[in-house]
Design an enzyme around this catalytic site. Structure first.
Site, PDB file in Angstrom:
ATOM      1  N   ASN A   8      11.069   8.458  16.735  1.00  0.00           N
ATOM      2  CA  ASN A   8      12.321   8.827  17.393  1.00  0.00           C
ATOM      3  C   ASN A   8      12.898  10.001  16.607  1.00  0.00           C
ATOM      4  O   ASN A   8      13.459   9.821  15.528  1.00  0.00           O
ATOM      5  CB  ASN A   8      13.269   7.616  17.357  1.00  0.00           C
ATOM      6  CG  ASN A   8      14.596   7.901  18.017  1.00  0.00           C
ATOM      7  OD1 ASN A   8      14.845   9.007  18.503  1.00  0.00           O
ATOM      8  ND2 ASN A   8      15.462   6.908  18.033  1.00  0.00           N
ATOM      9  N   ARG A  91      10.091   8.382  21.589  1.00  0.00           N
ATOM     10  CA  ARG A  91      11.290   8.361  22.409  1.00  0.00           C
ATOM     11  C   ARG A  91      11.545   9.797  22.870  1.00  0.00           C
ATOM     12  O   ARG A  91      11.672  10.706  22.052  1.00  0.00           O
ATOM     13  CB  ARG A  91      12.465   7.884  21.579  1.00  0.00           C
ATOM     14  CG  ARG A  91      13.718   7.870  22.374  1.00  0.00           C
ATOM     15  CD  ARG A  91      14.886   7.532  21.509  1.00  0.00           C
ATOM     16  NE  ARG A  91      15.978   7.094  22.356  1.00  0.00           N
ATOM     17  CZ  ARG A  91      17.006   6.426  21.903  1.00  0.00           C
ATOM     18  NH1 ARG A  91      17.084   6.088  20.655  1.00  0.00           N
ATOM     19  NH2 ARG A  91      17.970   6.073  22.720  1.00  0.00           N
ATOM     20  N   HIS A 179      20.176   5.783  27.588  1.00  0.00           N
ATOM     21  CA  HIS A 179      20.041   4.488  26.900  1.00  0.00           C
ATOM     22  C   HIS A 179      19.122   3.535  27.672  1.00  0.00           C
ATOM     23  O   HIS A 179      19.215   2.317  27.529  1.00  0.00           O
ATOM     24  CB  HIS A 179      21.413   3.795  26.687  1.00  0.00           C
ATOM     25  CG  HIS A 179      22.280   4.481  25.679  1.00  0.00           C
ATOM     26  ND1 HIS A 179      23.639   4.662  25.866  1.00  0.00           N
ATOM     27  CD2 HIS A 179      21.996   5.026  24.481  1.00  0.00           C
ATOM     28  CE1 HIS A 179      24.143   5.302  24.825  1.00  0.00           C
ATOM     29  NE2 HIS A 179      23.176   5.542  23.963  1.00  0.00           N
ATOM     30  N   SER A 209      26.884   4.388  18.203  1.00  0.00           N
ATOM     31  CA  SER A 209      27.596   5.653  17.993  1.00  0.00           C
ATOM     32  C   SER A 209      27.561   6.459  19.294  1.00  0.00           C
ATOM     33  O   SER A 209      28.486   7.202  19.593  1.00  0.00           O
ATOM     34  CB  SER A 209      27.029   6.423  16.809  1.00  0.00           C
ATOM     35  OG  SER A 209      25.642   6.477  16.891  1.00  0.00           O
ATOM     36  N   ARG A 239      31.701  11.956  20.731  1.00  0.00           N
ATOM     37  CA  ARG A 239      31.731  12.543  22.081  1.00  0.00           C
ATOM     38  C   ARG A 239      32.879  11.927  22.876  1.00  0.00           C
ATOM     39  O   ARG A 239      33.156  10.729  22.725  1.00  0.00           O
ATOM     40  CB  ARG A 239      30.411  12.266  22.813  1.00  0.00           C
ATOM     41  CG  ARG A 239      29.232  13.013  22.253  1.00  0.00           C
ATOM     42  CD  ARG A 239      27.912  12.507  22.830  1.00  0.00           C
ATOM     43  NE  ARG A 239      27.193  11.666  21.881  1.00  0.00           N
ATOM     44  CZ  ARG A 239      26.162  10.887  22.192  1.00  0.00           C
ATOM     45  NH1 ARG A 239      25.715  10.825  23.428  1.00  0.00           N
ATOM     46  NH2 ARG A 239      25.568  10.167  21.261  1.00  0.00           N
ATOM     47  N   ASN A 330      27.880  -6.118  16.192  1.00  0.00           N
ATOM     48  CA  ASN A 330      28.466  -6.453  14.887  1.00  0.00           C
ATOM     49  C   ASN A 330      29.960  -6.663  14.847  1.00  0.00           C
ATOM     50  O   ASN A 330      30.479  -7.169  13.858  1.00  0.00           O
ATOM     51  CB  ASN A 330      28.107  -5.352  13.877  1.00  0.00           C
ATOM     52  CG  ASN A 330      26.613  -5.257  13.664  1.00  0.00           C
ATOM     53  OD1 ASN A 330      25.990  -6.234  13.271  1.00  0.00           O
ATOM     54  ND2 ASN A 330      26.030  -4.115  13.958  1.00  0.00           N
ATOM     55  N   GLU A 377      15.098  -0.785  20.807  1.00  0.00           N
ATOM     56  CA  GLU A 377      14.464   0.285  21.577  1.00  0.00           C
ATOM     57  C   GLU A 377      13.049   0.584  21.069  1.00  0.00           C
ATOM     58  O   GLU A 377      12.148   0.892  21.856  1.00  0.00           O
ATOM     59  CB  GLU A 377      15.333   1.555  21.492  1.00  0.00           C
ATOM     60  CG  GLU A 377      16.621   1.405  22.287  1.00  0.00           C
ATOM     61  CD  GLU A 377      17.774   2.202  21.711  1.00  0.00           C
ATOM     62  OE1 GLU A 377      18.165   1.931  20.551  1.00  0.00           O
ATOM     63  OE2 GLU A 377      18.302   3.071  22.409  1.00  0.00           O
TER      64      GLU A 377
HETATM   65  P1  ADP Z   1      23.033   4.707  17.014  1.00  0.00           P
HETATM   66  O1  ADP Z   1      21.694   4.006  17.139  1.00  0.00           O
HETATM   67  O2  ADP Z   1      23.561   5.254  18.303  1.00  0.00           O
HETATM   68  O3  ADP Z   1      23.163   5.638  15.864  1.00  0.00           O
HETATM   69  P2  ADP Z   1      24.070   2.089  16.416  1.00  0.00           P
HETATM   70  O4  ADP Z   1      23.781   1.313  17.637  1.00  0.00           O
HETATM   71  O5  ADP Z   1      23.271   1.808  15.198  1.00  0.00           O
HETATM   72  O6  ADP Z   1      24.110   3.631  16.712  1.00  0.00           O
HETATM   73  O7  ADP Z   1      25.607   1.901  16.068  1.00  0.00           O
HETATM   74  C1  ADP Z   1      26.157   2.517  14.949  1.00  0.00           C
HETATM   75  C2  ADP Z   1      27.640   2.272  14.972  1.00  0.00           C
HETATM   76  O8  ADP Z   1      27.897   0.860  14.987  1.00  0.00           O
HETATM   77  C3  ADP Z   1      28.332   2.763  13.711  1.00  0.00           C
HETATM   78  O9  ADP Z   1      28.718   4.101  13.847  1.00  0.00           O
HETATM   79  C4  ADP Z   1      29.522   1.850  13.616  1.00  0.00           C
HETATM   80  O10 ADP Z   1      30.607   2.485  14.254  1.00  0.00           O
HETATM   81  C5  ADP Z   1      29.163   0.641  14.424  1.00  0.00           C
HETATM   82  N1  ADP Z   1      29.150  -0.589  13.626  1.00  0.00           N
HETATM   83  C6  ADP Z   1      28.161  -1.091  12.869  1.00  0.00           C
HETATM   84  N2  ADP Z   1      28.545  -2.237  12.285  1.00  0.00           N
HETATM   85  C7  ADP Z   1      29.825  -2.483  12.669  1.00  0.00           C
HETATM   86  C8  ADP Z   1      30.789  -3.494  12.419  1.00  0.00           C
HETATM   87  N3  ADP Z   1      30.536  -4.527  11.626  1.00  0.00           N
HETATM   88  N4  ADP Z   1      32.005  -3.374  13.002  1.00  0.00           N
HETATM   89  C9  ADP Z   1      32.284  -2.337  13.815  1.00  0.00           C
HETATM   90  N5  ADP Z   1      31.424  -1.360  14.091  1.00  0.00           N
HETATM   91  C10 ADP Z   1      30.205  -1.417  13.540  1.00  0.00           C
END
Ligand code: ADP
Length: 394
Positions: A8, A91, A179, A209, A239, A330, A377
């Site tokens: 990825n 990906r 997604h 994110s 964004r 989370n 994924e």
């Molecule tokens: P990506 O794969 O799009 O980078 P993720 O699905 O891993 O993103 O999500 C990352 C985001 O999850 C972090 O930027 C954070 O904001 C959020 N995050 C992770 N753990 C927690 C938590 N315990 N509480 C709130 N937000 C969380």
């Protein structure tokens, strides 16, 4: 042992995983990434048991771009013993108007995918770089492209068109949705965990994110909050989500901002980060007592509710709602607040189950089942890659 590599590739990070293919299926063996490409490069990888296999920092001018990162990752992967690489799954953000499912890559397919670069200029070139590199180094290893758009393919035209002159639709200006690998995985998992719910009307909220929601009917996508690009829909880390296009015109015509500056603003400086002025990370916002951090969280939760309402309308009601990705998996407080906004649809949270991070987090009396299902994924990509590999050798 036969193995698949899942890749990825983005502009600042290269993520990879190694799966062993066994008689019973796929076993994840390595999970790694090179982050901070061009700034503070760092190669990290862990084994299946969580043990650190490598953690090494590099000078920014050694790993200055994605091709350099790919070379470093490859050199490290070659030091792993006991694996025979059978295929690589990638990906790829955009499958354009054509690709409805993963595809085995050859030169003609690669040309087609490159022609979609205009549709996803920030992502597609990065996604294709490791494919080209692997093809040049080892053309005999089959490579599979798995698309973020494919799962939404087949939305009827009234769903995926914009009210624009026809010629734009024909050249590819459509609502693709993204997604898709995450939604496909969650849809499969829901079918295993709660088959009856999976046959019904389901909204899946991928809140990471990047964030979006998808409406599923009987496991198939019928609507997404994302559109032509991954800018639309929910507010995200950096964004803005849905934005009146008049704002973009204002920035360019009245404020004299260049298209590049506006693009940087919309992809990297807006969203929770821009609105709060504090952070793009939901954890920081929840921990902050800055009123703008609170505003950003309130806005996020509010827009999640609005978008869920839109998808509920597309489905004609909902039977289940699923939380997934970083925030969704989370953050119990965010799940609780979004669930509160679904009360008018009949959703009722079980706070104890929610706080415990259980799979089913709705109260027994809830008319909408609420689920928490971690996404995967990379496993989805590995499954597709293995499936295509097997049809090829069958
Ligand atoms: P990506 O794969 O799009 O980078 P993720 O699905 O891993 O993103 O999500 C990352 C985001 O999850 C972090 O930027 C954070 O904001 C959020 N995050 C992770 N753990 C927690 C938590 N315990 N509480 C709130 N937000 C969380």
């Amino acid at each position: 042992m036969d193995a698949l590599l899942v890749v990825n590739a983005g502009s600042s990070s290269l993520k990879f995983q190694v799966f062993a293919t066994t008689d019973t299926g796929l076993e994840r063996r390595v999970r790694g990434q090179i982050g901070g490409i061009g700034t503070r490069p760092r190669l990290q990888a862990k084994g299946a048991d969580g043990a650190v296999l490598v953690d090494r920092s590099y000078d920014a001018d050694v790993v200055r771009d994605l091709p350099a990162a790919i070379a470093v990752a490859r050199d490290w992967l070659l030091t792993l013993e006991g694996f025979t690489l059978r295929a690589i799954g990638h990906r790829v953000v955009h499958g354009g108007p054509d690709f409805a499912e993963p595809v085995l890559i050859d030169a003609a397919v690669l040309d087609r995918l490159a022609s979609y670069q205009d549709l996803a200029p920030l992502h597609q070139p990065n996604n294709l770089a490791p494919i080209r590199q692997a093809m040049a180094i080892n053309p005999d290893v089959p490579q599979v492209a798995c698309f973020d758009t494919a799962f939404h393919h087949g939305h009827p035209e009234q769903v995926n068109c914009y009210a624009m002159p026809r010629s734009f639709y024909d050249e590819g200006v459509r609502r693709y949705g993204f997604h898709g690998l995450s939604y496909e995985y969650v849809a499969e998992r829901l079918r295993e965990l709660a088959p009856e719910a999976a046959r019904g009307r389901v909204i899946v909220a991928h809140l990471g994110s990047g964030a979006s929601m998808c409406a599923l009917r009987n496991g198939h996508s019928i609507e997404s909050t994302m559109g032509f690009t991954a800018l639309d829909g929910l507010p995200m880390g950096t964004r803005p989500g849905q934005l009146d296009p008049g704002v973009v015109l204002y920035l360019i015509l009245q404020r004299g901002m260049s298209a590049q500056v506006v693009s940087d603003l919309l992809y990297h400086e807006a969203g929770l980060k821009g609105l709060s002025g504090v952070s793009n990370d939901m954890r920081d916002l929840l921990a902050s007592d800055d009123p703008h951090a609170k505003l950003a969280v309130d806005h996020f939760v509010y827009r999640c509710g609005l978008n869920a309402g839109m998808l509920a309308a597309a489905l004609g009601g909902i039977d289940a709602f699923v939380f997934t990705a970083g925030v969704g998996e989370n953050s119990a407080p965010i799940r609780a607040r979004i669930a509160e906004g679904l009360a008018w649809l009949g959703a009722e949270l079980d706070p104890t189950a929610n706080d415990a991070g259980a799979m089913l987090i709705s109260a027994p009396a809830s008319r909408v089942a609420l689920y928490l299902i971690p996404t995967d994924e990379e496993l989805m990509i590995a499954r597709h890659t293995l499936a295509l590999l097997r049809t090829r050798t069958a």
